[in-house]
Design an enzyme around this catalytic site. Structure first.
Site, PDB file in Angstrom:
ATOM      1  N   HIS A  55       2.022  10.033   2.286  1.00 55.28           N
ATOM      2  CA  HIS A  55       1.361  10.558   3.228  1.00 55.28           C
ATOM      3  C   HIS A  55       0.954   9.807   4.129  1.00 55.28           C
ATOM      4  O   HIS A  55       1.033   8.394   3.972  1.00 55.28           O
ATOM      5  CB  HIS A  55      -0.014  10.696   2.291  1.00 55.28           C
ATOM      6  CG  HIS A  55       0.093  12.041   1.318  1.00 55.28           C
ATOM      7  ND1 HIS A  55      -0.963  12.818   0.861  1.00 55.28           N
ATOM      8  CD2 HIS A  55       1.456  12.514   0.558  1.00 55.28           C
ATOM      9  CE1 HIS A  55      -0.281  13.789   0.036  1.00 55.28           C
ATOM     10  NE2 HIS A  55       0.719  13.533  -0.155  1.00 55.28           N
ATOM     11  N   GLU A  57      -1.961   8.486   5.389  1.00 55.03           N
ATOM     12  CA  GLU A  57      -2.850   7.570   5.101  1.00 55.03           C
ATOM     13  C   GLU A  57      -2.259   6.505   4.220  1.00 55.03           C
ATOM     14  O   GLU A  57      -2.596   5.259   4.245  1.00 55.03           O
ATOM     15  CB  GLU A  57      -3.834   8.226   4.183  1.00 55.03           C
ATOM     16  CG  GLU A  57      -4.619   9.435   4.801  1.00 55.03           C
ATOM     17  CD  GLU A  57      -4.112  10.860   4.544  1.00 55.03           C
ATOM     18  OE1 GLU A  57      -2.897  11.005   4.636  1.00 55.03           O
ATOM     19  OE2 GLU A  57      -4.873  11.629   4.256  1.00 55.03           O
ATOM     20  N   CYS A  85      -6.596  13.844   0.701  1.00 56.30           N
ATOM     21  CA  CYS A  85      -6.601  14.154  -0.801  1.00 56.30           C
ATOM     22  C   CYS A  85      -6.959  13.278  -1.568  1.00 56.30           C
ATOM     23  O   CYS A  85      -7.085  12.135  -1.479  1.00 56.30           O
ATOM     24  CB  CYS A  85      -4.911  14.627  -1.024  1.00 56.30           C
ATOM     25  SG  CYS A  85      -3.630  13.080  -1.164  1.00 56.30           S
ATOM     26  N   CYS A  88      -4.854   9.953  -1.489  1.00 56.81           N
ATOM     27  CA  CYS A  88      -5.137   9.043  -0.611  1.00 56.81           C
ATOM     28  C   CYS A  88      -6.667   8.630  -0.595  1.00 56.81           C
ATOM     29  O   CYS A  88      -6.964   7.619  -0.029  1.00 56.81           O
ATOM     30  CB  CYS A  88      -4.849   9.892   0.777  1.00 56.81           C
ATOM     31  SG  CYS A  88      -3.036  10.376   1.066  1.00 56.81           S
TER      32      CYS A  88
END
Length: 160
Positions: A55, A57, A85, A88
């Protein structure tokens, strides 16, 4: 010299999100800033790397820790186009980020405000300052445009 604003850094994150879209990745971008300097920037790479943890992040935090040669990012702000999410959000708390700034809410997996509150949960050993809604409409539009295009492409494939 004029200080750069949250909107300025969010625009950089939006540019990262657009790079993701060009690669066929879900268009989420992130930028990590410490002391007014961009330390790292990334976009989603799950499809490209075949990695569920890739991801925007996560990549940004990992790169920043390597560049700064430390895991505590307590002087840093993470700008991300979509509410993080749970995975993260956990990384944000564990890296001790000072601040999280995000664009639009994620009503399917958000872990800062919409579904869960991990990043500023006072039961954890660290709470992050959160600012939401920065460039919200533009962040949401990047996602909506991507999924609209994807639906159109899928429809065309089915017609063949």
């Amino acid at each position: 010299m004029q200080a750069k604003t949250d909107e300025y850094y969010m625009q950089l994150a939006i540019e990262e999100a657009k790079k993701a879209a060009e690669r066929g990745e879900i268009p989420i971008g992130a930028v990590l800033v410490a002391n007014g300097e961009v330390i790292s920037a990334a976009h989603n790479m799950r499809e490209t790397w075949h990695d569920a943890t890739a991801h925007a992040e996560m990549i940004t935090i990992i790169e920043a820790c390597a560049i700064l040669e430390r895991w505590r990012l307590n002087d840093a702000t993470l700008y991300v186009t979509l509410e993080p999410c749970p995975m993260c959000a956990g990384a944000i708390v564990n890296s001790r980020l000072k601040r999280l700034v995000y664009g639009c809410l994620d009503f399917k997996a958000g872990a800062a405000e919409s579904i869960f509150n991990i990043v500023s949960n006072t039961n954890l050993n660290h709470a992050v300052e959160v600012t939401s809604g920065v460039c919200e409409e533009e962040c949401a539009a990047v996602l909506k445009d991507f999924f609209k295009k994807r639906r159109e492409e899928n429809k065309q494939q089915k017609q063949k």
